[in-house]
Design a protein around this motif. Structure first.
Motif, mmCIF file in Angstrom:
data_model
loop_
_atom_site.group_PDB
_atom_site.id
_atom_site.type_symbol
_atom_site.label_atom_id
_atom_site.label_comp_id
_atom_site.label_asym_id
_atom_site.label_seq_id
_atom_site.Cartn_x
_atom_site.Cartn_y
_atom_site.Cartn_z
ATOM 1 N N LYS B 71 11.169 2.839 7.881
ATOM 2 C CA LYS B 71 10.118 1.953 8.395
ATOM 3 C C LYS B 71 10.183 0.587 7.719
ATOM 4 C CE LYS B 71 6.256 4.365 8.100
ATOM 5 N NZ LYS B 71 4.964 4.966 8.323
ATOM 6 N N VAL B 72 10.417 0.597 6.395
ATOM 7 C CA VAL B 72 10.484 -0.661 5.658
ATOM 8 C C VAL B 72 11.616 -1.528 6.195
ATOM 9 C CG1 VAL B 72 11.068 -1.688 3.421
ATOM 10 C CG2 VAL B 72 9.432 0.179 3.537
ATOM 11 N N ALA B 73 12.763 -0.878 6.482
ATOM 12 C CA ALA B 73 13.909 -1.617 7.001
ATOM 13 C C ALA B 73 13.571 -2.275 8.336
ATOM 14 C CB ALA B 73 15.104 -0.680 7.151
ATOM 15 N N HIS B 74 12.584 -1.716 9.057
ATOM 16 C CA HIS B 74 12.165 -2.304 10.322
ATOM 17 C C HIS B 74 10.923 -3.181 10.172
ATOM 18 C CE1 HIS B 74 14.888 0.841 11.638
ATOM 19 N NE2 HIS B 74 15.028 0.158 12.758
ATOM 20 N N GLY B 75 10.623 -3.532 8.926
ATOM 21 C CA GLY B 75 9.529 -4.469 8.707
ATOM 22 C C GLY B 75 8.146 -3.838 8.733
ATOM 23 N N ASP B 76 8.076 -2.503 8.629
ATOM 24 C CA ASP B 76 6.775 -1.850 8.636
ATOM 25 C C ASP B 76 6.476 -1.332 7.236
ATOM 26 O OD1 ASP B 76 4.514 -0.419 8.994
ATOM 27 O OD2 ASP B 76 5.405 1.118 10.300
ATOM 28 N N LEU B 77 5.583 -2.006 6.532
ATOM 29 C CA LEU B 77 5.267 -1.602 5.158
ATOM 30 C C LEU B 77 4.057 -0.675 5.111
ATOM 31 C CD1 LEU B 77 5.837 -4.921 3.184
ATOM 32 C CD2 LEU B 77 7.197 -2.849 3.046
ATOM 33 N N GLY B 78 3.639 -0.200 6.271
ATOM 34 C CA GLY B 78 2.489 0.698 6.273
ATOM 35 C C GLY B 78 1.194 -0.063 6.489
ATOM 36 N N THR B 79 0.085 0.669 6.396
ATOM 37 C CA THR B 79 -1.225 0.094 6.659
ATOM 38 C C THR B 79 -2.055 0.138 5.391
ATOM 39 O OG1 THR B 79 -1.011 1.148 8.803
ATOM 40 C CG2 THR B 79 -3.125 0.134 8.306
ATOM 41 N N ALA B 82 -7.532 0.135 2.470
ATOM 42 C CA ALA B 82 -8.845 -0.497 2.316
ATOM 43 C C ALA B 82 -9.241 -1.318 3.538
ATOM 44 C CB ALA B 82 -8.860 -1.365 1.065
ATOM 45 N N THR B 83 -8.311 -2.116 4.082
ATOM 46 C CA THR B 83 -8.698 -3.015 5.169
ATOM 47 C C THR B 83 -8.244 -2.520 6.535
ATOM 48 O OG1 THR B 83 -6.662 -4.307 5.020
ATOM 49 C CG2 THR B 83 -8.504 -5.019 3.640
ATOM 50 N N GLY B 84 -7.273 -1.582 6.575
ATOM 51 C CA GLY B 84 -6.780 -1.093 7.851
ATOM 52 C C GLY B 84 -5.822 -2.041 8.546
ATOM 53 N N ARG B 85 -5.500 -3.164 7.876
ATOM 54 C CA ARG B 85 -4.531 -4.105 8.468
ATOM 55 C C ARG B 85 -3.131 -3.763 7.973
ATOM 56 N NH1 ARG B 85 -8.675 -8.350 8.023
ATOM 57 N NH2 ARG B 85 -8.048 -8.756 5.893
ATOM 58 N N PRO B 86 -2.074 -4.191 8.700
ATOM 59 C CA PRO B 86 -0.711 -3.934 8.229
ATOM 60 C C PRO B 86 -0.458 -4.615 6.884
ATOM 61 C CG PRO B 86 -0.709 -4.808 10.481
ATOM 62 C CD PRO B 86 -2.109 -4.877 9.994
ATOM 63 N N LEU B 284 -0.757 -0.739 -0.060
ATOM 64 C CA LEU B 284 -0.772 -2.181 -0.314
ATOM 65 C C LEU B 284 -0.098 -2.488 -1.649
ATOM 66 C CD1 LEU B 284 -1.685 -4.920 0.718
ATOM 67 C CD2 LEU B 284 -3.853 -4.597 -0.453
ATOM 68 N N LEU B 285 -0.404 -1.664 -2.674
ATOM 69 C CA LEU B 285 0.202 -1.841 -3.989
ATOM 70 C C LEU B 285 1.723 -1.728 -3.893
ATOM 71 C CD1 LEU B 285 -0.422 -1.996 -7.114
ATOM 72 C CD2 LEU B 285 -0.255 0.474 -7.126
ATOM 73 N N GLN B 286 2.161 -0.654 -3.232
ATOM 74 C CA GLN B 286 3.580 -0.379 -3.066
ATOM 75 C C GLN B 286 4.288 -1.510 -2.314
ATOM 76 O OE1 GLN B 286 4.249 2.941 -0.425
ATOM 77 N NE2 GLN B 286 5.642 3.835 -1.926
ATOM 78 N N GLY B 287 3.688 -1.926 -1.196
ATOM 79 C CA GLY B 287 4.297 -2.957 -0.363
ATOM 80 C C GLY B 287 4.399 -4.286 -1.089
#
Lengths: 299, 317
Positions: B71-79, B82-86, B284-287
């Protein structure tokens, strides 16, 4: 193991190394004592350390005892020579008691990393080959993180607490000390006295412990004393962020944070805990510089 | 040269994978349930299991790592929990502010450091050298978050010249290049500049002193070159190492901005990390950590390539 080696290694050589080492360190101490800056720094550090250790016997006020009616007294108030904090606790007592945790969380990680990193570096440097590659490439991964970020990342993941902050800082410093230890070990590995020790039947462990360690400890030690300055700043920084010590424990970084509300009402008192961190940090830094020139180490 | 660049780039690949692994493990070896932040205290077992499955926390670690890196390789760092935003959009919004702060701090720290280092190296062992060394040691040893607080006390609380917190008037996030906005940048930039100033001063001082004591400088002077032309030789010889050190420092400023940004509530990646830590927002911390570490790795790569370009000896060795 060592008794066997003692029989094989010619006795004169062993004593020669021992007295030679002592002579070297006393030379360094003599040179250091002639450098006024180093002496002043050592005296200041000794005073801060001693007062932190003997704090309960110094007749200070209770560092936890607050009072709502005497909050944020200014420096120089009778009975409160350095004023009081936002909860009315005596600043002098809190600054001196604060030294206990601040110095512990600042110095202990460097000591732990010094032991681990020196061992790793000597083994990697002396063994060479695959062991060296394995250790040093692992170290490279940690170098891919800026040290502040790595400390915050580990502390942040582990959660707040003194032990976690010590663990995270130790992990931050191990790669740095390992790298220094490895490079100085490689420099002495091919010297004649190592060959001589090997020829006289000493095993790799003995060579590393006796012959390598004695010759590389100096430069690594100087590097580590310089790291204490960084470690003090980072450890108090973690507490400042709320990742280290928890209230109401006195600790300089945490005090600096809780006193931020007082920067308008009582700016001098608000700045005092940071001044303590600064004093310890710069003394270690200058002492490390003095030690470096006393030992003739160039970097 | 090209061979060197290819080798250097190839070396980055395993580092990047290991960095991703560290970021991944960081969160998964952390104590406590990462769902604590989103789950209401009275949540039922089913709801907890449902959410765990939704975030993928119920699968074995290697599978989670594989999925995560895909997912990270495709630009998706998760959600963000706390805020529910990407996470990616949260990080990209903050990164601009951090880069701006780091560049401002670099301008101050590097120009001061270069100046002090050159002067100290030229006037070695004079009082000028000693003053420069004292300034450098101070910059290196000062707890910079405390320096920030002291600056706020003097210039905001006492003199009321500059704002104490934020990145713009009225808490607006829109930046523009006028004094109304720039004055918010002054104190944080000085705070972040202290350490790089000290390091650059020390490095450049040692480099200059070393170069000036070499025989070729003597030869240049004997040849009748003017001091200005000799100076050009000094700069050219000091440049590769000095650039490498400055590149590394810029990386430290980008990645280690959390303390400065916390003191000044500067809305960058550091402040983002701070809130991620205290809300236990692990994605968020990880990303954020991953993005900052990758930034640092590629900056190092860039520095090495630039260094090799101006000093051909490096590529050959």
């Amino acid at each position: 193991m060592s008794s066997v080696v003692g029989e094989i290694t010619p006795q004169p050589a062993a004593t020669e190394i021992a007295t030679g080492a002592r002579g070297y360190w006393s030379t360094v101490a003599r040179r250091l004592s002639r450098d006024p800056v180093s002496v002043i720094c050592a005296v200041i550090l000794a005073a801060i350390l001693a007062s932190a250790i003997f704090a309960p016997w110094l007749g200070l006020a209770d560092p936890y005892q607050g009072s709502m009616i005497r909050r944020l007294r200014v420096v120089g108030t009778p009975h409160y020579p350095l004023g009081t904090d936002e909860l009315g606790r005596d600043m002098l007592a809190r600054l001196i008691y604060g030294g206990r945790l601040s110095l512990l969380t600042g110095i202990l990680p460097v000591c732990l990393a010094f032991i681990t990193g020196t061992s790793l570096g000597i083994v990697a440097g002396y063994a060479g080959g695959k062991i060296n590659t394995a250790v040093m490439r692992t170290i490279d991964v940690f170098y891919a993180f800026p040290s502040v970020l790595l400390a915050i990342a580990i502390s942040g993941a582990l959660g707040a607490g003194i032990v976690n902050s010590i663990v995270s800082l130790t992990i931050v410093f191990i790669p740095q000390i390992t790298r220094v230890a490895e490079s100085v070990t490689i420099a002495v590995r091919n010297r004649d006295f190592i060959d001589a020790a090997r020829a006289s039947g000493a095993g790799p462990l003995t060579i590393m412990r006796v012959h390598v360690l004695g010759n590389v400890l100096g430069p690594i030690f100087v590097y580590a004393t310089g790291l204490v300055s960084v470690s003090m700043i980072l450890a108090s920084g973690l507490s400042f962020l709320g990742l280290g010590t928890r209230p109401p424990e006195p600790e300089w970084g945490l005090m600096l944070n809780t006193l931020r509300t007082a920067i308008y009402a009582n700016p001098v008192v608000a700045a005092l805990p940071g001044a303590m961190i600064f004093a310890v940090s710069i003394c270690f830094n200058l002492l490390s510089d003095g030690l470096r020139s006393a030992m003739n180490i160039r970097d | 040269m090209l061979v060197y660049i290819i080798r250097r780039v190839a070396y980055v690949v395993p580092i990047v994978i290991c960095v991703a692994l560290v970021c991944f493990l960081l969160v998964h070896l952390a104590p406590g349930d990462p769902l604590v932040a989103v789950l209401p205290a009275d949540a039922s077992q089913e709801l907890a299991a449902q959410l765990r499955a939704a975030y993928g926390f119920d699968r074995p670690l290697p599978v989670q790592f594989g999925l995560w890196i895909w997912k990270v390789a495709h630009g998706d760092l998760g959600t963000s929990i706390a805020t529910g935003r990407p996470v990616l959009s949260e990080v990209t919004r903050a990164v601009g502010n951090t880069v701006m702060l780091a560049c401002a701090a670099a301008t101050i720290g590097f120009s001061l450091g270069l100046f002090l280092g050159l002067v100290a190296g030229y006037f070695r062992d004079t009082w000028i050298d000693k003053v420069a060394a004292a300034i450098a040691s101070t910059g290196l040893s000062v707890p910079y978050y405390w320096l920030g607080i002291v600056l706020v006390i003097i210039f905001s609380a006492q003199l009321n010249w500059l704002p104490a917190v934020g990145a713009g008037p009225g808490g607006s996030n829109a930046w523009s290049w006028d004094w109304a906005h720039l004055r918010y940048l002054v104190l944080p930039a000085i705070t972040a500049a202290a350490v790089p100033m000290g390091i650059v001063t020390r490095t450049v001082r040692a480099l200059t002193a070393d170069i000036l004591s070499q025989d070729f400088v003597e030869a240049l002077r004997a040849k009748g070159l003017r001091e200005r032309q000799v100076f050009r030789h000094v700069v050219r010889n000091a440049a590769p190492t000095a650039l490498a050190v400055m590149g590394l420092q810029l990386g430290y400023m980008l990645g280690g901005s959390i303390l400065t940004e916390t003191v000044f509530s500067w809305p960058g990646t550091g402040l983002l990390l701070n809130s991620a830590i205290f809300q236990r927002d692990l994605p968020l911390l990880q990303g954020t950590i991953l993005v900052l570490a990758l930034f640092f790795v590629f900056l190092n790569l860039l520095v090495d390539v630039v260094q090799a370009a101006i000093d051909p000896r490096i590529a050959r060795s």
